[in-house]
Scaffold this motif. Structure first.
Motif, PDB file in Angstrom:
ATOM      1  N   UNK A 262       0.828  -1.208   0.000  1.00 37.84           N
ATOM      2  CA  UNK A 262       0.000   0.000   0.000  1.00 37.84           C
ATOM      3  C   UNK A 262       0.860   1.255   0.000  1.00 37.84           C
ATOM      4  N   UNK A 263       1.942   1.227   0.753  1.00 33.06           N
ATOM      5  CA  UNK A 263       2.849   2.370   0.793  1.00 33.06           C
ATOM      6  C   UNK A 263       3.464   2.636  -0.571  1.00 33.06           C
ATOM      7  N   UNK A 264       3.949   1.589  -1.219  1.00 29.54           N
ATOM      8  CA  UNK A 264       4.608   1.778  -2.512  1.00 29.54           C
ATOM      9  C   UNK A 264       3.621   2.225  -3.577  1.00 29.54           C
ATOM     10  N   UNK A 265       2.435   1.654  -3.584  1.00 28.26           N
ATOM     11  CA  UNK A 265       1.412   2.086  -4.549  1.00 28.26           C
ATOM     12  C   UNK A 265       1.077   3.559  -4.341  1.00 28.26           C
ATOM     13  N   UNK A 266       0.952   3.967  -3.083  1.00 26.43           N
ATOM     14  CA  UNK A 266       0.681   5.366  -2.743  1.00 26.43           C
ATOM     15  C   UNK A 266       1.763   6.278  -3.312  1.00 26.43           C
ATOM     16  N   UNK A 267       3.020   5.916  -3.134  1.00 24.20           N
ATOM     17  CA  UNK A 267       4.132   6.761  -3.582  1.00 24.20           C
ATOM     18  C   UNK A 267       4.230   6.819  -5.102  1.00 24.20           C
ATOM     19  N   UNK A 268       4.012   5.686  -5.771  1.00 23.75           N
ATOM     20  CA  UNK A 268       4.049   5.693  -7.243  1.00 23.75           C
ATOM     21  C   UNK A 268       2.935   6.573  -7.789  1.00 23.75           C
TER      22      UNK A 268
ATOM     23  N   UNK B 130       1.503   8.989  -6.268  1.00 26.89           N
ATOM     24  CA  UNK B 130       1.812  10.379  -5.928  1.00 26.89           C
ATOM     25  C   UNK B 130       2.784  10.966  -6.940  1.00 26.89           C
ATOM     26  N   UNK B 131       3.826  10.226  -7.259  1.00 27.29           N
ATOM     27  CA  UNK B 131       4.809  10.718  -8.230  1.00 27.29           C
ATOM     28  C   UNK B 131       4.134  10.993  -9.574  1.00 27.29           C
ATOM     29  N   UNK B 132       3.377  10.032 -10.069  1.00 23.65           N
ATOM     30  CA  UNK B 132       2.734  10.203 -11.373  1.00 23.65           C
ATOM     31  C   UNK B 132       1.665  11.282 -11.332  1.00 23.65           C
ATOM     32  N   UNK B 133       0.922  11.346 -10.236  1.00 21.51           N
ATOM     33  CA  UNK B 133      -0.146  12.338 -10.125  1.00 21.51           C
ATOM     34  C   UNK B 133       0.369  13.765 -10.015  1.00 21.51           C
ATOM     35  N   UNK B 134       1.386  13.981  -9.201  1.00 21.36           N
ATOM     36  CA  UNK B 134       1.928  15.331  -9.075  1.00 21.36           C
ATOM     37  C   UNK B 134       2.725  15.737 -10.322  1.00 21.36           C
ATOM     38  N   UNK B 135       3.235  14.769 -11.056  1.00 22.64           N
ATOM     39  CA  UNK B 135       3.846  15.093 -12.354  1.00 22.64           C
ATOM     40  C   UNK B 135       2.783  15.628 -13.307  1.00 22.64           C
TER      41      UNK B 135
ATOM     42  N   UNK C 157      13.102  20.659 -12.702  1.00 19.75           N
ATOM     43  CA  UNK C 157      11.710  20.613 -12.245  1.00 19.75           C
ATOM     44  C   UNK C 157      11.496  19.561 -11.157  1.00 19.75           C
ATOM     45  N   UNK C 158      12.359  18.544 -11.128  1.00 21.15           N
ATOM     46  CA  UNK C 158      12.229  17.488 -10.124  1.00 21.15           C
ATOM     47  C   UNK C 158      12.704  17.944  -8.753  1.00 21.15           C
ATOM     48  N   UNK C 159      13.321  19.120  -8.692  1.00 20.38           N
ATOM     49  CA  UNK C 159      13.792  19.677  -7.415  1.00 20.38           C
ATOM     50  C   UNK C 159      12.864  20.765  -6.882  1.00 20.38           C
ATOM     51  N   UNK C 160      11.745  21.000  -7.555  1.00 20.53           N
ATOM     52  CA  UNK C 160      10.792  22.006  -7.108  1.00 20.53           C
ATOM     53  C   UNK C 160       9.938  21.467  -5.969  1.00 20.53           C
ATOM     54  N   UNK C 161       9.811  22.233  -4.898  1.00 23.10           N
ATOM     55  CA  UNK C 161       8.913  21.872  -3.794  1.00 23.10           C
ATOM     56  C   UNK C 161       7.547  22.496  -4.083  1.00 23.10           C
TER      57      UNK C 161
ATOM     58  N   UNK D   6       3.169  15.277   5.340  1.00 24.11           N
ATOM     59  CA  UNK D   6       3.338  16.341   6.320  1.00 24.11           C
ATOM     60  C   UNK D   6       4.283  17.469   5.983  1.00 24.11           C
ATOM     61  N   UNK D   7       4.959  17.400   4.824  1.00 23.07           N
ATOM     62  CA  UNK D   7       5.909  18.457   4.475  1.00 23.07           C
ATOM     63  C   UNK D   7       5.859  18.769   2.980  1.00 23.07           C
ATOM     64  N   UNK D   8       6.378  19.938   2.627  1.00 22.72           N
ATOM     65  CA  UNK D   8       6.528  20.280   1.215  1.00 22.72           C
ATOM     66  C   UNK D   8       7.577  19.342   0.608  1.00 22.72           C
ATOM     67  N   UNK D   9       7.283  18.814  -0.567  1.00 23.89           N
ATOM     68  CA  UNK D   9       8.158  17.815  -1.166  1.00 23.89           C
ATOM     69  C   UNK D   9       8.457  18.130  -2.629  1.00 23.89           C
ATOM     70  N   UNK D  10       9.442  17.397  -3.115  1.00 23.86           N
ATOM     71  CA  UNK D  10       9.811  17.448  -4.531  1.00 23.86           C
ATOM     72  C   UNK D  10       9.599  16.073  -5.137  1.00 23.86           C
ATOM     73  N   UNK D  11       9.541  16.020  -6.459  1.00 22.90           N
ATOM     74  CA  UNK D  11       9.440  14.724  -7.139  1.00 22.90           C
ATOM     75  C   UNK D  11      10.693  13.900  -6.890  1.00 22.90           C
ATOM     76  N   UNK D  12      11.844  14.562  -6.813  1.00 28.75           N
ATOM     77  CA  UNK D  12      13.083  13.845  -6.500  1.00 28.75           C
ATOM     78  C   UNK D  12      12.997  13.175  -5.127  1.00 28.75           C
ATOM     79  N   UNK D  13      12.384  13.854  -4.177  1.00 25.09           N
ATOM     80  CA  UNK D  13      12.257  13.266  -2.841  1.00 25.09           C
ATOM     81  C   UNK D  13      11.428  11.992  -2.900  1.00 25.09           C
ATOM     82  N   UNK D  14      10.313  12.044  -3.628  1.00 23.61           N
ATOM     83  CA  UNK D  14       9.445  10.866  -3.725  1.00 23.61           C
ATOM     84  C   UNK D  14      10.199   9.701  -4.358  1.00 23.61           C
ATOM     85  N   UNK D  15      10.891   9.968  -5.475  1.00 20.10           N
ATOM     86  CA  UNK D  15      11.564   8.884  -6.191  1.00 20.10           C
ATOM     87  C   UNK D  15      12.809   8.382  -5.468  1.00 20.10           C
ATOM     88  N   UNK D  16      13.690   9.286  -5.134  1.00 20.32           N
ATOM     89  CA  UNK D  16      15.011   8.864  -4.673  1.00 20.32           C
ATOM     90  C   UNK D  16      15.095   8.609  -3.163  1.00 20.32           C
ATOM     91  N   UNK D  17      14.478   9.492  -2.376  1.00 23.62           N
ATOM     92  CA  UNK D  17      14.578   9.316  -0.934  1.00 23.62           C
ATOM     93  C   UNK D  17      13.573   8.301  -0.397  1.00 23.62           C
TER      94      UNK D  17
END
Length: 262
Positions: free
Chosen positions: A81-87, A89-94, A123-127, A133-144
């Motif tokens: 569920x966590x991984x599906x949520x993150x994927x 999120x990445x695709x949706x916010x893109x 663009x992947x470094x834009x918050x 709970x925090x402002x994020x970037x696409x890089x954060x979702x993918x890499x961190x």
């Protein structure tokens, strides 16, 4: 007794919070099914960004539901569920990033997602959104988060950065219940797209994604052998895959994966 009751209360609260989020991601599936066109026998897809920008309320509402998820709630979910949520999120916010800048694409000021970066940042470094709970970037979702917390190379066939050379964007959301089958289908589909991956008289040619993230595949040649039926069309090509054939990486087409560029 009070301590036990307190602990039980916390458990019930976490269970209720976990259930309050729609793990079927139906709202996102509805958005994708309406605005994503899959073609070429299911190997490719494009997005009608113009229509999505004109009718963005459903996407915005879904992304708001992602932003509302608290870290503790997320931690109570299953690994899948966590991984599906993150994927998602990445695709949706893109998608959001593209339609937020739709005027630039329609005027010709921008041709790819890379044109949306700043002078000293990509663009992947834009918050530009909130997640856990925090402002994020696409890089954060993918890499961190994804690459940092999950040992799953197939995510590279699931995360879509709005470019022609990206894997196809599914016309439906990822879900924890179906994640294994969905990730496997994405990798098979990606490797079966001969514009991106295959074997010819020069050897094996692959998407640059396999070069950029080679370390994630823990032995790239062995990993590809597992998908021999997808990347090779003939017995001869299968043999090349098993041999020490040359591997080269194709140029990446960063044009927007829009209906205009189909």
């Amino acid at each position: 007794m009070r301590a036990i009751l307190f602990i039980l209360g916390l458990v019930f609260q976490m269970a209720a919070a976990a259930q309050s989020f729609d793990q079927s991601h139906t709202a996102f599936s509805d958005v994708l099914s309406e605005h994503v066109t899959v073609y070429n026998d299911g190997l490719k897809s494009v997005v009608n960004y113009h229509e999505l920008a004109q009718n963005r309320q459903s996407l915005d509402s879904y992304l708001a539901s992602l932003s509302a998820v608290e870290p503790g709630q997320y931690e109570s979910w299953t690994h899948e569920q966590q991984l599906a949520f993150l994927i998602n999120a990445y695709n949706g916010f893109t998608l959001q990033l593209i339609i937020d800048n739709i005027d630039k694409f329609e005027s010709g000021e921008a041709e790819s997602i890379r044109d949306l970066g700043g002078l000293f940042s990509s663009p992947w470094e834009k918050s530009f959104f909130t997640l856990l709970g925090e402002k994020r970037t696409l890089d954060w979702v993918e890499h961190e988060k994804i690459r940092g917390d999950f040992d799953e190379p197939r995510i590279h066939a699931a995360l879509v950065c709005a470019a022609v050379s990206c894997p196809k964007l599914r016309a439906g959301a990822f879900t924890g219940m179906n994640l294994e089958a969905q990730l496997e289908n994405q990798m098979v589909t990606f490797l079966s797209d001969r514009d991106k991956n295959g074997i010819d008289d020069k050897g094996i040619y692959l998407s640059k994604i396999f070069d950029w993230y080679r370390e994630d595949f823990d032995g790239l040649r062995d990993y590809l052998t597992r998908y021999g039926d997808a990347i090779a069309d003939t017995v001869t090509e299968q043999q090349k895959l098993k041999q020490n054939s040359n591997i080269r990486y194709t140029d990446y087409n960063w044009q927007l994966n829009s209906v205009r560029n189909r």
